[in-house]
Design an enzyme around this catalytic site. Structure first.
Site, mmCIF file in Angstrom:
data_model
loop_
_atom_site.group_PDB
_atom_site.id
_atom_site.type_symbol
_atom_site.label_atom_id
_atom_site.label_comp_id
_atom_site.label_asym_id
_atom_site.label_seq_id
_atom_site.Cartn_x
_atom_site.Cartn_y
_atom_site.Cartn_z
ATOM 1 N N ASN A 1 6.475 -8.657 -13.137
ATOM 2 C CA ASN A 1 6.642 -8.199 -11.749
ATOM 3 C C ASN A 1 6.113 -9.300 -10.830
ATOM 4 O O ASN A 1 4.912 -9.508 -10.730
ATOM 5 C CB ASN A 1 5.848 -6.889 -11.565
ATOM 6 C CG ASN A 1 5.864 -6.412 -10.129
ATOM 7 O OD1 ASN A 1 6.624 -6.918 -9.297
ATOM 8 N ND2 ASN A 1 5.017 -5.432 -9.823
ATOM 9 N N LYS B 1 6.187 -9.461 -7.624
ATOM 10 C CA LYS B 1 5.678 -8.984 -6.325
ATOM 11 C C LYS B 1 6.228 -9.896 -5.208
ATOM 12 O O LYS B 1 7.372 -10.326 -5.302
ATOM 13 C CB LYS B 1 4.147 -8.921 -6.346
ATOM 14 C CG LYS B 1 3.648 -8.115 -7.555
ATOM 15 C CD LYS B 1 2.171 -7.866 -7.551
ATOM 16 C CE LYS B 1 1.792 -7.085 -8.805
ATOM 17 N NZ LYS B 1 0.389 -6.724 -8.882
ATOM 18 N N HIS C 1 4.977 1.781 -7.746
ATOM 19 C CA HIS C 1 3.884 0.827 -7.954
ATOM 20 C C HIS C 1 2.713 1.181 -7.025
ATOM 21 O O HIS C 1 2.929 1.547 -5.871
ATOM 22 C CB HIS C 1 4.352 -0.601 -7.694
ATOM 23 C CG HIS C 1 3.389 -1.607 -8.235
ATOM 24 N ND1 HIS C 1 2.204 -1.909 -7.592
ATOM 25 C CD2 HIS C 1 3.400 -2.335 -9.390
ATOM 26 C CE1 HIS C 1 1.546 -2.795 -8.332
ATOM 27 N NE2 HIS C 1 2.245 -3.069 -9.413
ATOM 28 N N GLU D 1 0.712 -0.532 -5.383
ATOM 29 C CA GLU D 1 0.648 -1.267 -4.110
ATOM 30 C C GLU D 1 1.542 -0.611 -3.061
ATOM 31 O O GLU D 1 1.232 -0.630 -1.872
ATOM 32 C CB GLU D 1 1.056 -2.734 -4.342
ATOM 33 C CG GLU D 1 -0.042 -3.510 -5.056
ATOM 34 C CD GLU D 1 0.449 -4.656 -5.920
ATOM 35 O OE1 GLU D 1 1.639 -5.026 -5.824
ATOM 36 O OE2 GLU D 1 -0.366 -5.168 -6.717
ATOM 37 N N GLU E 1 -0.682 1.762 -15.123
ATOM 38 C CA GLU E 1 -1.392 0.638 -14.519
ATOM 39 C C GLU E 1 -2.619 1.162 -13.777
ATOM 40 O O GLU E 1 -2.503 1.596 -12.618
ATOM 41 C CB GLU E 1 -0.490 -0.081 -13.508
ATOM 42 C CG GLU E 1 0.759 -0.682 -14.095
ATOM 43 C CD GLU E 1 1.298 -1.825 -13.231
ATOM 44 O OE1 GLU E 1 1.377 -2.940 -13.742
ATOM 45 O OE2 GLU E 1 1.611 -1.605 -12.052
ATOM 46 N N GLY F 1 -4.974 -7.164 -11.066
ATOM 47 C CA GLY F 1 -5.436 -8.395 -10.421
ATOM 48 C C GLY F 1 -6.941 -8.602 -10.436
ATOM 49 O O GLY F 1 -7.453 -9.459 -9.708
ATOM 50 N N SER G 1 -3.966 -6.938 -15.325
ATOM 51 C CA SER G 1 -4.694 -8.095 -15.862
ATOM 52 C C SER G 1 -4.297 -8.472 -17.288
ATOM 53 O O SER G 1 -5.142 -8.884 -18.088
ATOM 54 C CB SER G 1 -6.209 -7.850 -15.783
ATOM 55 O OG SER G 1 -6.598 -7.738 -14.430
HETATM 56 P P1 13P Z 1 -1.670 -8.205 -12.682
HETATM 57 O O1 13P Z 1 -1.069 -8.506 -14.038
HETATM 58 O O2 13P Z 1 -1.673 -9.373 -11.760
HETATM 59 O O3 13P Z 1 -3.016 -7.536 -12.820
HETATM 60 O O4 13P Z 1 -0.701 -7.127 -11.974
HETATM 61 C C1 13P Z 1 -0.284 -6.016 -12.677
HETATM 62 C C2 13P Z 1 0.785 -5.338 -11.900
HETATM 63 O O5 13P Z 1 0.551 -4.826 -10.826
HETATM 64 C C3 13P Z 1 2.145 -5.362 -12.460
HETATM 65 O O6 13P Z 1 2.985 -4.473 -11.818
#
Ligand code: 13P
Length: 249
Positions: free
Chosen positions: A7, A9, A97, A99, A166, A172, A210
């Protein structure tokens, strides 16, 4: 079959196609393992259509990072519908997601998104996850079940839905759940899915948060895991390939 889904983003310009080309080259050469996994990359909307033309008959598939709650066309500035995603040949979409949940996507909106994605025959990667406070208060399972129940229709057959677990506190941050803790959560979610939905298809759950070439070692022995949703480490072909290499080492 394991899934390694990248992903991106808010990342990527036309030249970023090199990242996918390198991953695709690796896949073609990885004769020993490449039947065991599937790679899907989710670049931003600006790149989806042109990248997809390039990778049409390749082992890599592309994925949209979101879709509108509304179908077809309409007066919704800045939005892209599942119908429009399908029309450019994309077969996968990420929905829910954390976010996007954080910027206002609630269960009612997500229910509509899921519905329109199903109507357009897209494969859905549906994200769930508890935040730090919920984890601290031992509410993880309660939160996850609610996120699933409130959005996925009871008669859903799960042919086209993959759940991506997640934990928000893990995205992150470099923090990952302990393997036994993750295994327990996965077993509980799968048990819940089996009891709540009358689906003939098997339930698939990915882990995200992560995941990188180092942390991947912690996930190797977790049986109930069907793959990974990878953020940061999917923006570099080397980092992404190293995750796959280390997983099968
Ligand atoms: P990271 O792998 O950067 O922690 O992000 C995970 C994520 O949000 C994938 O959708």
């Amino acid at each position: 079959m394991k899934y390694f889904i990248g992903n991106w983003k808010m990342f990527g310009i036309p030249g970023s196609i090199k990242i996918i080309e390198r991953i695709n080259n690796f896949l073609s050469k990885d004769k020993k393992n490449n039947k065991k996994y599937k790679v899907i990359i989710a670049p931003p909307f600006t790149l989806l259509s042109s990248f997809n033309r390039k990778f049409k008959n390749k082992r890599i598939s592309l994925c949209a990072q979101n879709c509108s709650q509304f179908d077809n066309f309409g007066a919704h500035t800045g939005s892209v519908s599942a119908y429009m995603i399908k029309a450019v040949g994309i077969k996968h979409v990420i929905i829910g997601h954390s976010e996007n949940r954080a910027s206002g996507e609630n269960d009612v909106i997500l229910r509509k998104k899921l519905f329109t994605a199903i109507q357009n025959n897209l494969n859905i990667i549906f994200c769930i996850g508890e935040n730090k406070t919920q984890k601290r208060n031992k509410l993880t399972l309660q939160v996850l079940k609610k996120q699933i129940k409130n959005v996925i229709m009871k008669n859903c057959n799960f042919k086209n839905i993959i759940i991506a677990y997640e934990p928000v506190w893990s995205i992150g941050t470099g923090k990952i759940p302990k393997p036994d803790e993750l295994q327990k959560t996965l077993i509980s979610i799968k048990k819940f899915l089996k009891s709540h939905f009358r689906s003939k298809n098997s339930f698939k759950i990915l882990y995200g948060g992560s995941v990188d070439y180092k942390s991947i070692h912690n996930f190797k022995l977790i049986k109930d895991l069907d793959g990974f949703l990878i953020g940061g480490a999917s923006k570099s072909s080397k980092k992404f390939i190293d995750i796959i290499k280390n997983f099968y080492k």
